[in-house]
Design an enzyme around this catalytic site. Structure first.
Site, PDB file in Angstrom:
ATOM      1  N   ASN A  40       0.942  -1.221   0.165  1.00 21.86           N
ATOM      2  CA  ASN A  40       0.015   0.087  -0.054  1.00 21.86           C
ATOM      3  C   ASN A  40       0.938   1.066  -0.026  1.00 21.86           C
ATOM      4  OD1 ASN A  40       0.728  -0.718   2.655  1.00 21.86           O
ATOM      5  ND2 ASN A  40      -0.981   0.625   3.385  1.00 21.86           N
ATOM      6  N   GLU A  53      -2.934  -4.707  -3.135  1.00 20.42           N
ATOM      7  CA  GLU A  53      -3.398  -5.449  -4.151  1.00 20.42           C
ATOM      8  C   GLU A  53      -3.341  -4.690  -5.610  1.00 20.42           C
ATOM      9  OE1 GLU A  53      -4.509  -4.665  -1.104  1.00 20.42           O
ATOM     10  OE2 GLU A  53      -6.219  -6.234  -0.615  1.00 20.42           O
ATOM     11  N   CYS A  90     -10.058  -4.989   0.173  1.00 21.83           N
ATOM     12  CA  CYS A  90     -11.205  -3.979  -0.017  1.00 21.83           C
ATOM     13  C   CYS A  90     -12.112  -4.200  -1.246  1.00 21.83           C
ATOM     14  CB  CYS A  90     -10.765  -2.419   0.144  1.00 21.83           C
ATOM     15  SG  CYS A  90     -10.139  -1.851  -1.565  1.00 21.83           S
ATOM     16  N   CYS A  93     -10.624  -3.174  -4.521  1.00 23.94           N
ATOM     17  CA  CYS A  93      -9.488  -4.120  -4.903  1.00 23.94           C
ATOM     18  C   CYS A  93     -10.264  -5.471  -5.772  1.00 23.94           C
ATOM     19  CB  CYS A  93      -8.583  -4.447  -3.937  1.00 23.94           C
ATOM     20  SG  CYS A  93      -7.506  -3.286  -3.758  1.00 23.94           S
TER      21      CYS A  93
END
Ligand code: THU
Length: 139
Positions: A40, A53, A90, A93
């Site tokens: 991230n 991701e 999430c 993603c």
């Protein structure tokens, strides 16, 4: 799969997460057996933040990859060396995964350690999802 899990845990070390202090790593396996990693990457303006991701997906797609088998995700409080819990992807993603994967076959591994993980298909995580085939499906 163990090397995919280790790659996600290793990628997590590169997380740039000064605002949430939540570090995530991902490792994406292509149909050809290559692994693309991501972490991230946060931003002072918050919304430009990119999840681990999607970093992995965008790296792979930008290198010409289109076929994917699985992704491993390792996330948790940055002060913990290994994730203390399973970190689910999430919704954004999940949608990006649906763009490039066969949801019934693509596997999502939530990794705490190389020996401690949970496995889902994308269909389980994104049931009735909207995907490229939704644009062309006839009644
Ligand atoms: N995050 C990811 O990298 N992947 C997910 O699927 C969930 C959330 C990141 C975004 C943000 O930098 C931090 O975790 C806290 O939400």
């Amino acid at each position: 799969m163990k090397s995919l899990f280790e790659a996600a845990l290793e990628a997590r070390k590169q997380a740039y997460a000064p605002y949430s202090a939540f570090a995530v790593g991902a490792a994406l396996l292509t149909a050809g057996g290559k692994i693309y990693t991501g972490c991230n990457i946060e931003n002072a303006a918050y919304s430009p933040t990119n999840c681990a991701e999607r970093t992995a997906f965008f790296k792979a797609v930008s290198e010409g990859e289109r076929d994917f088998m699985a992704i491993a995700i390792a996330g948790g409080p940055a002060e913990e060396i290994q994730p203390v819990d399973y970190c689910p992807p999430c919704g954004v993603c999940r949608q990006v995964m649906a763009e490039f994967c066969l949801p019934a076959e693509f596997c999502v591994y939530l990794v705490k350690s190389p020996l401690d993980y949970r496995r889902f298909t994308l269909t389980q995580l994104l049931p009735e999802g909207f995907s490229p085939s939704s644009l062309t499906k006839k009644k």
